[in-house]
Write a protein that holds these residues in place. Structure first.
Motif, mmCIF file in Angstrom:
data_model
loop_
_atom_site.group_PDB
_atom_site.id
_atom_site.type_symbol
_atom_site.label_atom_id
_atom_site.label_comp_id
_atom_site.label_asym_id
_atom_site.label_seq_id
_atom_site.Cartn_x
_atom_site.Cartn_y
_atom_site.Cartn_z
ATOM 1 N N GLU A 105 -8.608 -5.319 -1.611
ATOM 2 C CA GLU A 105 -8.251 -3.974 -2.373
ATOM 3 C C GLU A 105 -7.173 -3.454 -2.726
ATOM 4 O O GLU A 105 -6.248 -3.779 -1.914
ATOM 5 C CB GLU A 105 -8.586 -2.720 -1.615
ATOM 6 C CG GLU A 105 -10.401 -3.360 -1.460
ATOM 7 C CD GLU A 105 -11.243 -1.988 0.062
ATOM 8 O OE1 GLU A 105 -10.246 -2.203 0.572
ATOM 9 O OE2 GLU A 105 -12.463 -2.471 0.427
ATOM 10 N N ILE A 106 -7.041 -2.742 -3.943
ATOM 11 C CA ILE A 106 -5.380 -2.377 -4.312
ATOM 12 C C ILE A 106 -5.627 -0.969 -4.445
ATOM 13 O O ILE A 106 -6.287 -0.138 -5.032
ATOM 14 C CB ILE A 106 -5.702 -2.733 -5.759
ATOM 15 C CG1 ILE A 106 -5.790 -4.479 -5.492
ATOM 16 C CG2 ILE A 106 -3.983 -2.868 -6.256
ATOM 17 C CD1 ILE A 106 -6.126 -4.836 -6.990
ATOM 18 N N GLU A 107 -4.168 -0.323 -3.735
ATOM 19 C CA GLU A 107 -4.636 0.305 -3.834
ATOM 20 C C GLU A 107 -2.738 0.912 -5.029
ATOM 21 O O GLU A 107 -1.849 0.647 -4.280
ATOM 22 C CB GLU A 107 -3.890 1.215 -2.740
ATOM 23 C CG GLU A 107 -3.417 2.678 -2.524
ATOM 24 C CD GLU A 107 -3.533 3.570 -0.695
ATOM 25 O OE1 GLU A 107 -1.909 4.332 -0.906
ATOM 26 O OE2 GLU A 107 -3.610 2.630 -0.079
ATOM 27 N N LYS A 129 0.805 -1.161 0.014
ATOM 28 C CA LYS A 129 0.031 0.204 0.206
ATOM 29 C C LYS A 129 0.353 0.744 0.257
ATOM 30 O O LYS A 129 1.513 1.669 1.034
ATOM 31 C CB LYS A 129 -0.856 -0.332 1.285
ATOM 32 C CG LYS A 129 -1.968 -1.462 1.228
ATOM 33 C CD LYS A 129 -2.873 -0.888 2.237
ATOM 34 C CE LYS A 129 -3.870 -1.820 2.397
ATOM 35 N NZ LYS A 129 -4.822 -1.805 2.892
ATOM 36 N N PRO A 130 1.013 1.635 -1.025
ATOM 37 C CA PRO A 130 0.701 1.249 -2.617
ATOM 38 C C PRO A 130 1.450 0.188 -3.302
ATOM 39 O O PRO A 130 2.472 0.031 -2.773
ATOM 40 C CB PRO A 130 0.874 3.279 -3.062
ATOM 41 C CG PRO A 130 2.127 3.256 -2.507
ATOM 42 C CD PRO A 130 1.615 2.952 -1.435
ATOM 43 N N HIS A 160 -9.057 -2.146 -8.806
ATOM 44 C CA HIS A 160 -9.073 -1.511 -7.430
ATOM 45 C C HIS A 160 -9.521 -2.424 -6.563
ATOM 46 O O HIS A 160 -9.370 -1.766 -5.557
ATOM 47 C CB HIS A 160 -9.845 -0.099 -7.322
ATOM 48 C CG HIS A 160 -11.185 0.286 -7.336
ATOM 49 N ND1 HIS A 160 -11.387 0.598 -8.754
ATOM 50 C CD2 HIS A 160 -12.169 0.457 -6.445
ATOM 51 C CE1 HIS A 160 -12.514 0.172 -8.796
ATOM 52 N NE2 HIS A 160 -13.380 0.431 -6.835
ATOM 53 N N GLU A 161 -10.215 -3.037 -6.974
ATOM 54 C CA GLU A 161 -10.600 -4.213 -6.150
ATOM 55 C C GLU A 161 -11.017 -5.769 -7.208
ATOM 56 O O GLU A 161 -11.058 -5.198 -7.878
ATOM 57 C CB GLU A 161 -12.213 -3.694 -6.076
ATOM 58 C CG GLU A 161 -13.278 -2.930 -6.806
ATOM 59 C CD GLU A 161 -14.617 -3.186 -5.844
ATOM 60 O OE1 GLU A 161 -14.334 -3.110 -4.398
ATOM 61 O OE2 GLU A 161 -15.482 -2.086 -6.022
#
Length: 264
Positions: free
Chosen positions: A206-208, A16-17, A135-136
């Motif tokens: 979830e992806i940042e 993250k990120p 992003h997900e």
């Protein structure tokens, strides 16, 4: 400082990120460390990722002759439903095809520009989702071979998208979705052969992404045509570098191109 080498898709670290690395033969770049810095990209030549000759790149980083010959570019790569290794039938190279096709595969939902269905080897989770700029994401089924994943994807395509709108993804013009609800809704359309592999209970990943500013009107850089480009790096998403002037550069689609990358 100047880096030199042939482009391959950026390697990523799920954090993250997300951390992004462009790896060359003798060096690498961590692009996260170059945010807000001026970067120059210069076209040098072509280098096929298979034969390593200076020949025009046809698709997927390969020259035309290699693309139509090697197993890494066979039709089942893009259309997993065409996989035949589980039947002991060769397409281009049965040993290679068994090595790739007869491994656990995931059918998933990812939300990058919209909710879409996709297929990847289990070992490529969450790398595949990162590469798509999602992003997900969530797994739907985990099957023992690529063929079962392919026919499941084909069945679900009638009820959910299977493509990403890259401009919408880069503008971050996306809504959050309840992917668990989507997964449950799509269960009814999973082929009988794959239904036993449905994943009943899991949650979204979830992806940042490391983006300081999203482009308003993203315009794609053709480095082969333009030869040289210079701009301030503002983010990385999917396999795209995002610059201050809304220029975006897709590393993945430029595999097989030799470049000089300078930090000004």
């Amino acid at each position: 400082m100047t880096y030199h080498g042939v482009l391959r898709k950026m390697e990523t670290e799920f954090a993250k990120p997300v951390q992004y690395y462009l790896v060359f033969e003798n060096d690498f770049i961590n692009f996260n460390q170059l945010l807000n810095k001026t970067i120059q990209i210069e076209f040098v030549k072509h280098e096929c990722l298979n034969c390593h000759l200076d020949k025009p790149i046809y698709r997927q980083g390969f020259c035309k002759s290699c693309f139509f010959d090697i197993p890494q570019a066979a039709d089942w790569i893009m259309k997993p439903e065409l996989s035949t290794a589980h039947l002991d039938q060769e397409d281009r190279d049965l040993e290679y095809e068994k090595k790739v096709q007869l491994k656990p595969h995931i059918v998933y939902l990812a939300n990058s520009s919209n909710v879409k269905v996709g297929v990847t080897r289990k070992t490529q989770v969450p790398t595949r989702w990162i590469d798509q700029g999602a992003h997900e994401a969530i797994e739907i089924v985990e099957v023992p071979n690529r063929y079962l994943a392919g026919i499941t994807e084909v069945a679900l395509k009638d009820h959910v998208a299977d493509k990403t709108n890259w401009r919408k993804m880069l503008k971050n013009d996306v809504d959050d979705e309840n992917l668990v609800t989507w997964r449950e809704k799509l269960k009814a359309f999973i082929p009988e052969e794959a239904l036993d592999f449905y994943i009943e209970t899991n949650t979204e990943t979830e992806i940042e992404f490391p983006v300081l500013r999203y482009p308003i009107k993203p315009k794609s850089l053709n480095i082969e045509k333009q030869q040289r480009y210079q701009g301030v790096l503002k983010g990385i998403k999917g396999q795209y570098l995002i610059f201050e002037d809304d220029t975006v550069f897709n590393i993945r689609s430029n595999e097989g191109i030799v470049v000089n990358i300078s930090v000004i």
